[in-house]
Design a protein around this motif. Structure first.
Motif, PDB file in Angstrom:
ATOM      1  N   PRO A  16       0.820  -1.210   0.000  1.00 39.21           N
ATOM      2  CA  PRO A  16       0.000   0.000   0.000  1.00 39.21           C
ATOM      3  C   PRO A  16       0.852   1.258   0.000  1.00 39.21           C
ATOM      4  CG  PRO A  16       0.052  -0.983   2.173  1.00 39.21           C
ATOM      5  CD  PRO A  16       0.804  -1.910   1.267  1.00 39.21           C
ATOM      6  N   TRP A  17       2.150   1.121   0.061  1.00 36.10           N
ATOM      7  CA  TRP A  17       3.027   2.274   0.011  1.00 36.10           C
ATOM      8  C   TRP A  17       4.210   1.936  -0.900  1.00 36.10           C
ATOM      9  CZ3 TRP A  17       2.560  -0.838   4.333  1.00 36.10           C
ATOM     10  CH2 TRP A  17       3.673  -1.608   4.643  1.00 36.10           C
ATOM     11  N   ALA A  18       4.845   2.938  -1.416  1.00 32.80           N
ATOM     12  CA  ALA A  18       6.019   2.725  -2.264  1.00 32.80           C
ATOM     13  C   ALA A  18       7.236   3.196  -1.484  1.00 32.80           C
ATOM     14  CB  ALA A  18       5.865   3.497  -3.558  1.00 32.80           C
ATOM     15  N   GLU A  19       7.993   2.275  -0.934  1.00 34.60           N
ATOM     16  CA  GLU A  19       9.158   2.623  -0.153  1.00 34.60           C
ATOM     17  C   GLU A  19      10.408   2.274  -0.945  1.00 34.60           C
ATOM     18  OE1 GLU A  19       9.134   1.499   3.908  1.00 34.60           O
ATOM     19  OE2 GLU A  19       7.564   2.969   4.181  1.00 34.60           O
ATOM     20  N   ILE A  20      11.411   3.100  -0.796  1.00 36.29           N
ATOM     21  CA  ILE A  20      12.688   2.839  -1.451  1.00 36.29           C
ATOM     22  C   ILE A  20      13.688   2.478  -0.372  1.00 36.29           C
ATOM     23  CG2 ILE A  20      14.536   3.837  -2.829  1.00 36.29           C
ATOM     24  CD1 ILE A  20      12.482   5.368  -4.361  1.00 36.29           C
ATOM     25  N   ARG A  21      14.209   1.277  -0.461  1.00 35.72           N
ATOM     26  CA  ARG A  21      15.171   0.804   0.532  1.00 35.72           C
ATOM     27  C   ARG A  21      16.548   1.413   0.248  1.00 35.72           C
ATOM     28  NH1 ARG A  21      11.375  -0.172   3.825  1.00 35.72           N
ATOM     29  NH2 ARG A  21      10.028  -1.941   3.300  1.00 35.72           N
ATOM     30  N   PRO A  22      17.429   1.355   1.229  1.00 37.68           N
ATOM     31  CA  PRO A  22      18.794   1.839   0.987  1.00 37.68           C
ATOM     32  C   PRO A  22      19.463   1.039  -0.130  1.00 37.68           C
ATOM     33  CG  PRO A  22      18.377   1.583   3.342  1.00 37.68           C
ATOM     34  CD  PRO A  22      17.207   0.948   2.631  1.00 37.68           C
ATOM     35  N   PRO A  23      20.526   1.593  -0.694  1.00 37.48           N
ATOM     36  CA  PRO A  23      21.198   0.902  -1.797  1.00 37.48           C
ATOM     37  C   PRO A  23      21.724  -0.465  -1.379  1.00 37.48           C
ATOM     38  CG  PRO A  23      22.491   2.767  -0.997  1.00 37.48           C
ATOM     39  CD  PRO A  23      21.156   2.868  -0.355  1.00 37.48           C
ATOM     40  N   TRP A  24      21.772  -1.346  -2.335  1.00 42.43           N
ATOM     41  CA  TRP A  24      22.235  -2.733  -2.177  1.00 42.43           C
ATOM     42  C   TRP A  24      21.328  -3.555  -1.263  1.00 42.43           C
ATOM     43  CZ3 TRP A  24      26.010   1.244  -1.632  1.00 42.43           C
ATOM     44  CH2 TRP A  24      26.774   1.455  -2.777  1.00 42.43           C
ATOM     45  N   ALA A  25      20.069  -3.116  -1.116  1.00 42.14           N
ATOM     46  CA  ALA A  25      19.134  -3.901  -0.315  1.00 42.14           C
ATOM     47  C   ALA A  25      18.815  -5.214  -1.017  1.00 42.14           C
ATOM     48  CB  ALA A  25      17.850  -3.105  -0.084  1.00 42.14           C
ATOM     49  N   LEU A  26      18.619  -6.260  -0.231  1.00 42.50           N
ATOM     50  CA  LEU A  26      18.169  -7.530  -0.786  1.00 42.50           C
ATOM     51  C   LEU A  26      16.783  -7.336  -1.395  1.00 42.50           C
ATOM     52  CD1 LEU A  26      19.113  -9.958   2.156  1.00 42.50           C
ATOM     53  CD2 LEU A  26      20.437  -9.473   0.085  1.00 42.50           C
ATOM     54  N   PRO A  27      16.339  -8.269  -2.258  1.00 45.96           N
ATOM     55  CA  PRO A  27      14.952  -8.199  -2.735  1.00 45.96           C
ATOM     56  C   PRO A  27      13.992  -8.094  -1.538  1.00 45.96           C
ATOM     57  CG  PRO A  27      16.169  -9.864  -3.941  1.00 45.96           C
ATOM     58  CD  PRO A  27      17.081  -9.392  -2.847  1.00 45.96           C
ATOM     59  N   GLU A  28      12.855  -7.437  -1.739  1.00 51.21           N
ATOM     60  CA  GLU A  28      12.028  -6.991  -0.621  1.00 51.21           C
ATOM     61  C   GLU A  28      11.716  -8.076   0.415  1.00 51.21           C
ATOM     62  OE1 GLU A  28      11.428  -4.009   0.163  1.00 51.21           O
ATOM     63  OE2 GLU A  28       9.899  -4.241   1.714  1.00 51.21           O
ATOM     64  N   SER A  29      11.283  -9.247  -0.008  1.00 53.08           N
ATOM     65  CA  SER A  29      10.906 -10.255   0.993  1.00 53.08           C
ATOM     66  C   SER A  29      12.123 -10.708   1.787  1.00 53.08           C
ATOM     67  CB  SER A  29      10.211 -11.447   0.330  1.00 53.08           C
ATOM     68  OG  SER A  29      11.071 -12.078  -0.577  1.00 53.08           O
ATOM     69  N   ALA A  30      13.254 -10.869   1.129  1.00 54.56           N
ATOM     70  CA  ALA A  30      14.482 -11.257   1.830  1.00 54.56           C
ATOM     71  C   ALA A  30      14.968 -10.117   2.721  1.00 54.56           C
ATOM     72  CB  ALA A  30      15.571 -11.640   0.827  1.00 54.56           C
ATOM     73  N   PHE A  31      14.759  -8.899   2.258  1.00 55.40           N
ATOM     74  CA  PHE A  31      15.155  -7.747   3.067  1.00 55.40           C
ATOM     75  C   PHE A  31      14.362  -7.704   4.378  1.00 55.40           C
ATOM     76  CE2 PHE A  31      14.489  -3.392   4.446  1.00 55.40           C
ATOM     77  CZ  PHE A  31      15.797  -2.953   4.573  1.00 55.40           C
ATOM     78  N   VAL A  32      13.050  -7.872   4.256  1.00 51.26           N
ATOM     79  CA  VAL A  32      12.187  -7.825   5.447  1.00 51.26           C
ATOM     80  C   VAL A  32      12.540  -8.960   6.409  1.00 51.26           C
ATOM     81  CG1 VAL A  32       9.794  -8.123   6.219  1.00 51.26           C
ATOM     82  CG2 VAL A  32      10.311  -6.595   4.321  1.00 51.26           C
ATOM     83  N   ASP A  33      12.902 -10.104   5.860  1.00 49.82           N
ATOM     84  CA  ASP A  33      13.291 -11.231   6.714  1.00 49.82           C
ATOM     85  C   ASP A  33      14.617 -10.969   7.432  1.00 49.82           C
ATOM     86  OD1 ASP A  33      11.074 -12.715   6.195  1.00 49.82           O
ATOM     87  OD2 ASP A  33      11.996 -13.946   4.630  1.00 49.82           O
ATOM     88  N   SER A  34      15.535 -10.265   6.764  1.00 50.94           N
ATOM     89  CA  SER A  34      16.885 -10.094   7.313  1.00 50.94           C
ATOM     90  C   SER A  34      17.025  -8.855   8.196  1.00 50.94           C
ATOM     91  CB  SER A  34      17.903  -9.990   6.171  1.00 50.94           C
ATOM     92  OG  SER A  34      17.874 -11.145   5.369  1.00 50.94           O
ATOM     93  N   CYS A  35      16.319  -7.800   7.844  1.00 50.42           N
ATOM     94  CA  CYS A  35      16.475  -6.529   8.572  1.00 50.42           C
ATOM     95  C   CYS A  35      15.901  -6.660   9.984  1.00 50.42           C
ATOM     96  CB  CYS A  35      15.767  -5.416   7.802  1.00 50.42           C
ATOM     97  SG  CYS A  35      15.775  -3.819   8.659  1.00 50.42           S
TER      98      CYS A  35
END
Ligand code: SF4
Ligand code: SF4
Ligand code: SF4
Length: 161
Positions: A16-35
């Motif tokens: 529901p929102w368009a967020e831009i992660r910091p550079p070199w972020a993992l793909p979104e689902s992996a990012f959310v799992d790791s962060c």
């Protein structure tokens, strides 16, 4: 409170929102799992453009400045939610996007502010008969740094995929 993002509610679904992660972020689902939402990248960014966004996950705010691709956020991220597979791995595929209807020259008002802030020279102004030159963006040259975003007096630029 139930944390939908942490529980993967949005994985594979439109967010529901368009967020831009910091550079070199993992793909979104992996990012959310790791962060871990430690905010170490937030405090590491010398440009001050990383903020804690929805769910506490880091997101970029280009109204505060630009990304210089210094890599300090990458170094600070111990859980490796920001990770560079190879030294040449691109930071991201984001590019600047222009809303031509909002752009001042399309309304007959001279403006070249964005081009003056683009070190990559990705913005060029095309002369036209009877009107102010209009900016054009070269997506192959644009790095998505966001340096053009805040200075635009018409909020005609954004960073997107
Ligand atoms: S690369 Fe540097 S300027 Fe860009 S978001 Fe990371 S810390 Fe900030
Ligand atoms: S700074 Fe904004 S209004 Fe001015 S030319 Fe660039 S996009 Fe258009
Ligand atoms: S995002 Fe950076 S490289 Fe791209 S047009 Fe804007 S200032 Fe230039």
């Amino acid at each position: 409170m139930v944390d939908l993002a942490r529980r993967g509610f949005f994985r594979g679904r439109p967010r529901p929102w368009a967020e831009i992660r910091p550079p070199w972020a993992l793909p979104e689902s992996a990012f959310v799992d790791s962060c871990t939402r430690c905010n170490d990248c937030v405090s590491a960014c010398p440009s001050g453009i990383i903020q804690a966004g929805d769910g506490g996950y880091p997101t970029l705010d280009f109204s505060r400045g630009e990304c210089t691709f210094c890599g300090d956020c990458l170094t600070a991220c111990k859980p490796a939610a920001l990770a560079r597979a190879t030294p040449e791995a691109p930071a991201w595929t984001y590019r600047a996007q222009l809303d031509a209807a909002r752009c001042l020259p399309s309304q007959g008002i001279e403006c070249r502010v964005c081009g003056e802030h683009c070190d990559a020279r990705a913005i060029r102004f095309i002369p036209r008969l009877g009107g102010s030159p209009l900016p054009t963006l070269d997506p192959d040259t644009c790095t998505g740094c966001g340096a053009c975003i805040a200075p635009c007096p018409a909020q005609a630029l954004k960073i997107g995929a």
